[in-house]
Design a protein around this motif. Structure first.
Motif, PDB file in Angstrom:
ATOM      1  N   PRO A  89       0.833  -1.199   0.000  1.00  5.85           N
ATOM      2  CA  PRO A  89       0.000   0.000   0.000  1.00  5.85           C
ATOM      3  C   PRO A  89       0.870   1.253   0.000  1.00  5.85           C
ATOM      4  O   PRO A  89       1.986   1.247   0.533  1.00  5.85           O
ATOM      5  N   GLY A  90       0.351   2.306  -0.624  1.00 13.87           N
ATOM      6  CA  GLY A  90       1.122   3.549  -0.661  1.00 13.87           C
ATOM      7  C   GLY A  90       1.832   3.734  -1.986  1.00 13.87           C
ATOM      8  O   GLY A  90       2.313   4.812  -2.308  1.00 13.87           O
ATOM      9  N   ARG A  91       1.903   2.663  -2.793  1.00 13.65           N
ATOM     10  CA  ARG A  91       2.616   2.792  -4.072  1.00 13.65           C
ATOM     11  C   ARG A  91       1.654   2.930  -5.243  1.00 13.65           C
ATOM     12  O   ARG A  91       2.078   2.922  -6.405  1.00 13.65           O
ATOM     13  N   HIS A 120     -10.133  -4.497  -9.780  1.00 17.93           N
ATOM     14  CA  HIS A 120     -10.753  -3.709  -8.700  1.00 17.93           C
ATOM     15  C   HIS A 120      -9.901  -3.790  -7.433  1.00 17.93           C
ATOM     16  O   HIS A 120      -9.668  -2.788  -6.752  1.00 17.93           O
ATOM     17  N   VAL A 121      -9.383  -4.996  -7.141  1.00 19.46           N
ATOM     18  CA  VAL A 121      -8.675  -5.193  -5.871  1.00 19.46           C
ATOM     19  C   VAL A 121      -7.318  -4.459  -5.837  1.00 19.46           C
ATOM     20  O   VAL A 121      -6.753  -4.296  -4.757  1.00 19.46           O
ATOM     21  N   TYR A 122      -6.818  -3.987  -6.968  1.00 20.93           N
ATOM     22  CA  TYR A 122      -5.546  -3.259  -6.938  1.00 20.93           C
ATOM     23  C   TYR A 122      -5.747  -1.825  -6.427  1.00 20.93           C
ATOM     24  O   TYR A 122      -4.768  -1.117  -6.167  1.00 20.93           O
ATOM     25  N   GLU A 123      -7.023  -1.423  -6.286  1.00 18.73           N
ATOM     26  CA  GLU A 123      -7.376  -0.117  -5.703  1.00 18.73           C
ATOM     27  C   GLU A 123      -6.663   1.054  -6.386  1.00 18.73           C
ATOM     28  O   GLU A 123      -6.245   2.005  -5.720  1.00 18.73           O
ATOM     29  N   ASN A 124      -6.516   0.964  -7.697  1.00 19.56           N
ATOM     30  CA  ASN A 124      -5.850   2.067  -8.418  1.00 19.56           C
ATOM     31  C   ASN A 124      -6.504   2.332  -9.778  1.00 19.56           C
ATOM     32  O   ASN A 124      -5.897   2.965 -10.632  1.00 19.56           O
ATOM     33  N   GLU A 125      -7.725   1.811  -9.967  1.00 19.70           N
ATOM     34  CA  GLU A 125      -8.330   1.944 -11.300  1.00 19.70           C
ATOM     35  C   GLU A 125      -8.649   3.409 -11.642  1.00 19.70           C
ATOM     36  O   GLU A 125      -8.611   3.785 -12.811  1.00 19.70           O
ATOM     37  N   LYS A 126      -8.931   4.256 -10.618  1.00 17.83           N
ATOM     38  CA  LYS A 126      -9.216   5.668 -10.908  1.00 17.83           C
ATOM     39  C   LYS A 126      -7.984   6.347 -11.502  1.00 17.83           C
ATOM     40  O   LYS A 126      -8.086   7.117 -12.464  1.00 17.83           O
ATOM     41  N   ILE A 127      -6.830   6.078 -10.909  1.00 19.69           N
ATOM     42  CA  ILE A 127      -5.578   6.705 -11.382  1.00 19.69           C
ATOM     43  C   ILE A 127      -5.284   6.224 -12.810  1.00 19.69           C
ATOM     44  O   ILE A 127      -4.855   6.997 -13.667  1.00 19.69           O
TER      45      ILE A 127
END
Ligand SMILES: NC(=O)C1=CN([C@@H]2O[C@H](COP(=O)(O)OP(=O)(O)OC[C@H]3O[C@@H](n4cnc5c(N)ncnc54)[C@H](OP(=O)(O)O)[C@@H]3O)[C@@H](O)[C@H]2O)C=CC1
Ligand SMILES: O=C1CO[C@H](CO)[C@@H](O)[C@@H]1O
Length: 322
Positions: free
Chosen positions: A27-29, A52-59
């Motif tokens: 997390p944090g990267r 979805h689980v990578y929690e970075n799709e918005k970026i």
């Protein structure tokens, strides 16, 4: 710019044989991935493996939009993949989840949507619901056969052009195919010289299912790595083969997978390594070297999801050969 070969899918569409992995580990990267996606598009990547689980799709969505606006690339030139996470296997959650992913990625459709793992987890806000007493993931009783029906629906509605699976074993695929109206186009699985998946690749290929190889470099920065664990990119034998061809260990690992006929999705956030990982289409490993690398296979699985080992749908069971 290197011409990336296409892999034909069983529905007549095609997928670039090389894509960018976007799982960023600790997390944090997450923020690194936006620049990585922009750099990757600039150097010629067109296939992006998201989840979805990578929690970075918005970026990632912002980065893709920026490059479309700049006129560097058009939506239709891209092949965007995402995955349904395990806590959303219940059939009524599949359409809302793909729609959430589409909103985050700022897209009207995906090229490919995968069921990330065959086993479902307890629905709710936690991505990894875990029993504090046992340390094991908390199961849901959803069957992937029912999840797949909902995947077929979102495919029919045009929210994704293709659908597929990830981390399914041969028995699970066999069972899925008994009721599937749509055959998965790919099974995304861990594949590198220490776990070359000979049997599962043949099983998939015999059924018209391509293989996408994840962690093709052995995921050297995975957060759970311990000293002495498999470390294929630093294997001196791989380095030695690289010296012979004037290529880096990473290029040998990626080329090995390409010659196995898989699509390969290395992750990098470094522009030089992004280019290096694409520079694999100007040489060929000899049949002897391919056979030699095949002998490195040692069941060196690095992404076991061991916290799911008691789940009835856990794929890597000792009683299932492949
Ligand atoms: N379906 C599933 O369950 C899974 C899917 N995946 C997908 O597969 C993708 C790739 O797998 P992943 O586990 O990330 O690991 P990879 O095998 O792609 O390895 C990535 C690591 O290798 C480093 N690296 C990249 N290129 C080079 C190079 N040329 N030389 C040396 N080191 C290099 C990267 O560092 P740096 O960024 O600094 O270059 C990073 O630390 C994921 O990002 C994800 O999209 C992964 C795991 C499970
Ligand atoms: O795709 C993936 C990348 O790594 C994650 C951490 O274990 C996994 O959950 C997942 O399967």
């Amino acid at each position: 710019m290197a011409n990336i070969p296409l892999i034909k899918l069983n529905n007549g569409l095609s997928m670039p044989a090389l894509g960018l992995g976007t799982w960023q580990g600790p997390p944090g990267r997450e923020a690194e991935v936006g620049q990585a996606v922009k750099d990757a598009i600039d150097v010629g990547y067109r296939h992006f493996d998201c989840a979805h689980v990578y929690e970075n799709e918005k970026i990632i969505g912002e980065a893709i939009q920026a490059k479309i606006k700049e006129g560097v690339v058009k939506r239709e030139d891209l092949f965007i993949v995402s995955k349904l996470w395990n806590t959303f296997h219940r059939p009524d959650l599949v359409e809302p989840m793909i729609k959430e992913t589409l909103r985050n990625l700022r897209l009207d459709y995906l090229d490919l949507y995968l069921v990330h793992w065959p086993y479902g987890l307890q629905e709710g806000p936690e991505l990894y619901p875990t029993d504090p007493k046992t340390g094991l993931f908390i199961s849901s009783d959803t069957d992937y056969v029912d999840t797949w029906k909902a995947m077929e629906e979102v495919n029919k509605k045009g929210l994704t052009k293709s659908i597929g699976i990830s981390n399914f074993n041969s028995k699970q695929i066999e069972r899925l195919l008994k009721s599937a109206k749509v055959v998965p186009v790919t099974n995304q699985i861990e594949c590198h010289p220490y776990l070359n998946q000979t049997k599962l690749r043949k099983f998939c290929s015999d059924r018209g299912i391509t293989v996408t190889s994840y962690s093709p470099l052995g995921s050297p920065a995975r957060p759970w790595q311990k000293p002495g664990d498999p470390d294929v990119i630093n294997d001196p034998k791989i380095k030695e083969i690289g010296n012979k061809y004037g290529k880096s260990p990473a290029q040998i690992l990626l080329r090995y997978n390409i010659q196995l006929g898989t699509s390969v999705i290395p992750k990098s956030s470094n522009k030089l390594r992004l280019k290096e990982n694409m520079d694999i289409f100007d040489f060929e490993l000899t049949a002897e070297d391919m056979k030699y690398i095949d002998t490195f296979d040692c069941n060196g699985r690095i992404c076991p999801h061991a916290e799911a080992r008691e789940h009835p749908l856990y794929p890597f069971r000792p009683d299932v050969e492949f």
